[in-house]
Design a protein around this motif. Structure first.
Motif, PDB file in Angstrom:
ATOM      1  N   GLY A  88      13.839   6.335  -1.664  1.00 52.88           N
ATOM      2  CA  GLY A  88      15.071   5.882  -2.296  1.00 52.88           C
ATOM      3  C   GLY A  88      15.020   4.436  -2.729  1.00 52.88           C
ATOM      4  N   VAL A  89      14.309   3.596  -1.980  1.00 53.65           N
ATOM      5  CA  VAL A  89      14.192   2.184  -2.356  1.00 53.65           C
ATOM      6  C   VAL A  89      13.370   2.051  -3.640  1.00 53.65           C
ATOM      7  CG1 VAL A  89      13.302  -0.063  -1.654  1.00 53.65           C
ATOM      8  CG2 VAL A  89      14.497   1.384   0.010  1.00 53.65           C
ATOM      9  N   PHE A  90      12.256   2.777  -3.707  1.00 52.73           N
ATOM     10  CA  PHE A  90      11.465   2.763  -4.950  1.00 52.73           C
ATOM     11  C   PHE A  90      12.336   3.234  -6.116  1.00 52.73           C
ATOM     12  CE2 PHE A  90       8.056   2.601  -1.917  1.00 52.73           C
ATOM     13  CZ  PHE A  90       6.992   1.999  -2.572  1.00 52.73           C
ATOM     14  N   TRP A  91      13.066   4.318  -5.903  1.00 57.61           N
ATOM     15  CA  TRP A  91      13.925   4.873  -6.959  1.00 57.61           C
ATOM     16  C   TRP A  91      14.972   3.863  -7.404  1.00 57.61           C
ATOM     17  CZ3 TRP A  91      19.211   5.630  -6.881  1.00 57.61           C
ATOM     18  CH2 TRP A  91      19.750   6.367  -7.946  1.00 57.61           C
ATOM     19  N   ALA A  92      15.650   3.221  -6.443  1.00 57.32           N
ATOM     20  CA  ALA A  92      16.721   2.285  -6.786  1.00 57.32           C
ATOM     21  C   ALA A  92      16.189   1.096  -7.569  1.00 57.32           C
ATOM     22  CB  ALA A  92      17.426   1.813  -5.510  1.00 57.32           C
ATOM     23  N   LEU A  93      15.033   0.594  -7.169  1.00 58.04           N
ATOM     24  CA  LEU A  93      14.458  -0.554  -7.885  1.00 58.04           C
ATOM     25  C   LEU A  93      14.012  -0.153  -9.295  1.00 58.04           C
ATOM     26  CD1 LEU A  93      12.422  -2.158  -4.972  1.00 58.04           C
ATOM     27  CD2 LEU A  93      14.532  -3.048  -6.007  1.00 58.04           C
ATOM     28  N   ARG A  94      13.404   1.017  -9.416  1.00 53.88           N
ATOM     29  CA  ARG A  94      12.987   1.473 -10.748  1.00 53.88           C
ATOM     30  C   ARG A  94      14.192   1.746 -11.641  1.00 53.88           C
ATOM     31  NH1 ARG A  94       8.269   5.784  -8.799  1.00 53.88           N
ATOM     32  NH2 ARG A  94       6.761   4.215  -8.056  1.00 53.88           N
ATOM     33  N   GLU A  95      15.242   2.361 -11.069  1.00 58.96           N
ATOM     34  CA  GLU A  95      16.454   2.629 -11.843  1.00 58.96           C
ATOM     35  C   GLU A  95      17.088   1.336 -12.355  1.00 58.96           C
ATOM     36  OE1 GLU A  95      18.525   5.666 -12.547  1.00 58.96           O
ATOM     37  OE2 GLU A  95      16.402   6.246 -12.545  1.00 58.96           O
ATOM     38  N   ALA A  96      16.934   0.253 -11.586  1.00 56.32           N
ATOM     39  CA  ALA A  96      17.491  -1.045 -12.002  1.00 56.32           C
ATOM     40  C   ALA A  96      16.597  -1.757 -13.010  1.00 56.32           C
ATOM     41  CB  ALA A  96      17.699  -1.929 -10.776  1.00 56.32           C
ATOM     42  N   GLY A  97      15.486  -1.119 -13.386  1.00 57.80           N
ATOM     43  CA  GLY A  97      14.612  -1.693 -14.408  1.00 57.80           C
ATOM     44  C   GLY A  97      13.509  -2.585 -13.889  1.00 57.80           C
ATOM     45  N   HIS A  98      13.301  -2.593 -12.571  1.00 55.19           N
ATOM     46  CA  HIS A  98      12.252  -3.442 -12.015  1.00 55.19           C
ATOM     47  C   HIS A  98      10.892  -2.767 -12.146  1.00 55.19           C
ATOM     48  CE1 HIS A  98      15.125  -6.298 -10.484  1.00 55.19           C
ATOM     49  NE2 HIS A  98      15.764  -5.356  -9.821  1.00 55.19           N
ATOM     50  N   PRO A  99       9.848  -3.546 -12.417  1.00 57.17           N
ATOM     51  CA  PRO A  99       8.511  -2.982 -12.653  1.00 57.17           C
ATOM     52  C   PRO A  99       7.790  -2.656 -11.344  1.00 57.17           C
ATOM     53  CG  PRO A  99       8.428  -5.358 -12.864  1.00 57.17           C
ATOM     54  CD  PRO A  99       9.869  -5.018 -12.614  1.00 57.17           C
ATOM     55  N   VAL A 100       8.298  -1.677 -10.634  1.00 52.66           N
ATOM     56  CA  VAL A 100       7.737  -1.305  -9.336  1.00 52.66           C
ATOM     57  C   VAL A 100       6.900  -0.037  -9.495  1.00 52.66           C
ATOM     58  CG1 VAL A 100       8.283  -0.510  -7.004  1.00 52.66           C
ATOM     59  CG2 VAL A 100       9.604  -2.373  -8.037  1.00 52.66           C
ATOM     60  N   ARG A 101       5.632  -0.147  -9.125  1.00 52.84           N
ATOM     61  CA  ARG A 101       4.767   1.026  -9.180  1.00 52.84           C
ATOM     62  C   ARG A 101       4.626   1.600  -7.767  1.00 52.84           C
ATOM     63  NH1 ARG A 101       0.080   1.331 -13.337  1.00 52.84           N
ATOM     64  NH2 ARG A 101       0.978   3.454 -13.290  1.00 52.84           N
ATOM     65  N   GLY A 102       3.463   2.121  -7.426  1.00 54.65           N
ATOM     66  CA  GLY A 102       3.292   2.746  -6.131  1.00 54.65           C
ATOM     67  C   GLY A 102       2.929   1.759  -5.040  1.00 54.65           C
ATOM     68  N   ALA A 103       2.733   2.282  -3.838  1.00 59.17           N
ATOM     69  CA  ALA A 103       2.348   1.430  -2.714  1.00 59.17           C
ATOM     70  C   ALA A 103       1.832   2.300  -1.587  1.00 59.17           C
ATOM     71  CB  ALA A 103       3.530   0.589  -2.238  1.00 59.17           C
ATOM     72  N   ASP A 104       1.021   1.678  -0.731  1.00 60.97           N
ATOM     73  CA  ASP A 104       0.634   2.267   0.546  1.00 60.97           C
ATOM     74  C   ASP A 104       1.416   1.536   1.628  1.00 60.97           C
ATOM     75  OD1 ASP A 104      -1.215   3.969  -0.647  1.00 60.97           O
ATOM     76  OD2 ASP A 104      -2.877   2.556  -0.403  1.00 60.97           O
ATOM     77  N   LEU A 105       2.039   2.287   2.529  1.00 61.54           N
ATOM     78  CA  LEU A 105       2.888   1.682   3.550  1.00 61.54           C
ATOM     79  C   LEU A 105       2.649   2.336   4.910  1.00 61.54           C
ATOM     80  CD1 LEU A 105       4.940   2.703   0.947  1.00 61.54           C
ATOM     81  CD2 LEU A 105       6.391   1.004   2.025  1.00 61.54           C
ATOM     82  N   VAL A 106       2.668   1.512   5.940  1.00 58.93           N
ATOM     83  CA  VAL A 106       2.777   2.000   7.311  1.00 58.93           C
ATOM     84  C   VAL A 106       3.964   1.275   7.930  1.00 58.93           C
ATOM     85  CG1 VAL A 106       1.738   2.113   9.600  1.00 58.93           C
ATOM     86  CG2 VAL A 106       0.330   2.507   7.564  1.00 58.93           C
ATOM     87  N   VAL A 107       4.877   2.041   8.539  1.00 62.24           N
ATOM     88  CA  VAL A 107       6.068   1.439   9.136  1.00 62.24           C
ATOM     89  C   VAL A 107       6.109   1.764  10.626  1.00 62.24           C
ATOM     90  CG1 VAL A 107       7.388   1.490   6.985  1.00 62.24           C
ATOM     91  CG2 VAL A 107       7.535   3.427   8.558  1.00 62.24           C
TER      92      VAL A 107
END
Length: 372
Positions: A88-107
């Motif tokens: 959802g965070v990736f989606w929200a940032l992309r929907e706002a027009g930010h140039p966010v691509r993929g990522a590898d994450l460990v939480v």
């Protein structure tokens, strides 16, 4: 750092950075946020830590140390369960027009489970501050909070207010975060119970009643309906409480009484903090709990018993915190009465055949930040 070691093991590479975002507990101001009112949360010492590296494609690969396996998302809509908060965070940032691509994450998270300390907001904010830095988005703290809230509202589908994400993103150590949920103006208010010989305890009842399902949305709707009947944009705009109550009945009347008086309690508590009268805020905590129990009707027996036993054991004040129907109580206790309060609550639970609740000392802690 455990999360870095896990990142190396999972992706055979070093993460580009490590970020942390805390959970939160609300000192006072419950169910006021979606009524454009006032809240006073602070960040807790527990939260979510994320080791992250950007990718050159749009794939998101993620692992939680509290879950099994690696989740690979070719598209964000594939996310399920806890992964939806990240997607959802990736989606929200992309929907706002930010140039966010993929990522590898460990939480990795250490927020006590079932305590109502907003582990979901901590997860969202940790991911958002990481992407903010990695992709140079230049979002300020409130911008991060708003993106995280949009992820939860519009992607996950939980109609929460802004308080949880704002507290996680903006809180400061040794302070509570006052927020006007209409203007989104914030102010950090000094709050150091230890300096006054006090300790804040979080009593995690460990219960969540089925009644909670759907009740949050129902309370929101009741508040919106009451505002319409009163001809105001939101219940924050009710200035003549007696007059308003005279025009309503039943549940709507009770909801209005809680929201309006709770906003006043937030302002009164801030006044006491500014005057250095930290020991005197307990009466406002008690009044808030009674209002949540009787007017907003979101308490439950386990919360009520924890509050009553805390005060009987010597606490200055106590109240349920969070959405209700389970979760936690926050109690303000003189240092010399901490064990007596714990014993009182444990005994009260044992009398009813309930398992002893977990108790954690909480100090107002720092908000989201980069660790490495």
């Amino acid at each position: 750092m455990r999360v870095v070691e896990a990142f190396r093991e999972t992706f055979q590479a070093e993460p580009e950075g490590v970020w942390h975002a805390p959970g939160r507990v609300n000192l006072i101001g419950e169910h006021t946020d979606y009524n454009d009112g006032f809240v006073l949360p602070f960040a807790v010492p527990w939260g979510v830590t994320a080791a992250v590296s950007p990718r050159q494609d749009d794939v998101v690969r993620l692992r939680s140390l509290q879950a099994d396996g690696v989740v690979t998302l070719g598209t964000l809509d594939e996310a399920e369960g806890w992964a939806r908060y990240v997607a959802g965070v990736f989606w929200a940032l992309r929907e706002a027009g930010h140039p966010v691509r993929g990522a590898d994450l460990v939480v990795d998270g250490d927020v006590p489970q079932g305590a109502g300390l907003s582990s979901s907001a901590a997860l969202e904010v940790a991911v958002c501050v990481a992407l903010n830095d990695l992709y140079g988005l230049a979002l300020d703290g409130m911008g991060v909070a708003l993106a995280a809230r949009r992820a939860e509202n519009d992607f996950v589908g939980m109609p929460c207010g802004i308080m949880d994400q704002a507290a996680s993103a903006l809180a400061q150590e040794g302070r509570a975060l006052f927020m006007d949920c209409r203007s989104l103006a914030t102010r950090n208010v000094p709050f150091d119970p230890a300096a006054h010989g006090l300790r804040l305890l979080i009593i995690n009842t460990g219960v969540r009643h089925a009644l909670a399902d759907g009740q949050y949305a129902r309370r929101r709707q009741e508040c919106e309906n009451a505002a319409k009947r009163l001809g105001v944009a939101s219940l924050r705009d009710v200035t003549d409480l007696a007059g308003a109550l005279g025009r309503l009945d039943g549940d709507e009347r009770r909801r209005v009484q809680h929201v309006v008086t709770e906003n006043h309690r937030v302002e009164a508590l801030i006044g006491l903090l500014r005057a250095g009268a930290v020991r005197e805020i307990g009466a406002l905590l008690n009044a808030s709990h009674l209002s949540l129990r009787d007017q907003f009707q979101v308490s439950c027996p386990e919360l009520d018993v924890a509050v009553e036993a805390s005060v009987r054991g010597g606490a200055r004040g106590a109240r349920m915190t969070g959405g209700g129907f389970g979760g936690s109580v926050i109690t303000l206790v003189p240092e010399e009465r901490v064990e007596a309060v714990r014993d009182s609550v444990t005994a009260a639970y044992a009398e009813r055949g309930w398992a002893a609740p977990e108790t954690y000392p909480a100090t107002p802690s720092a908000g989201a930040r980069r660790l490495a």
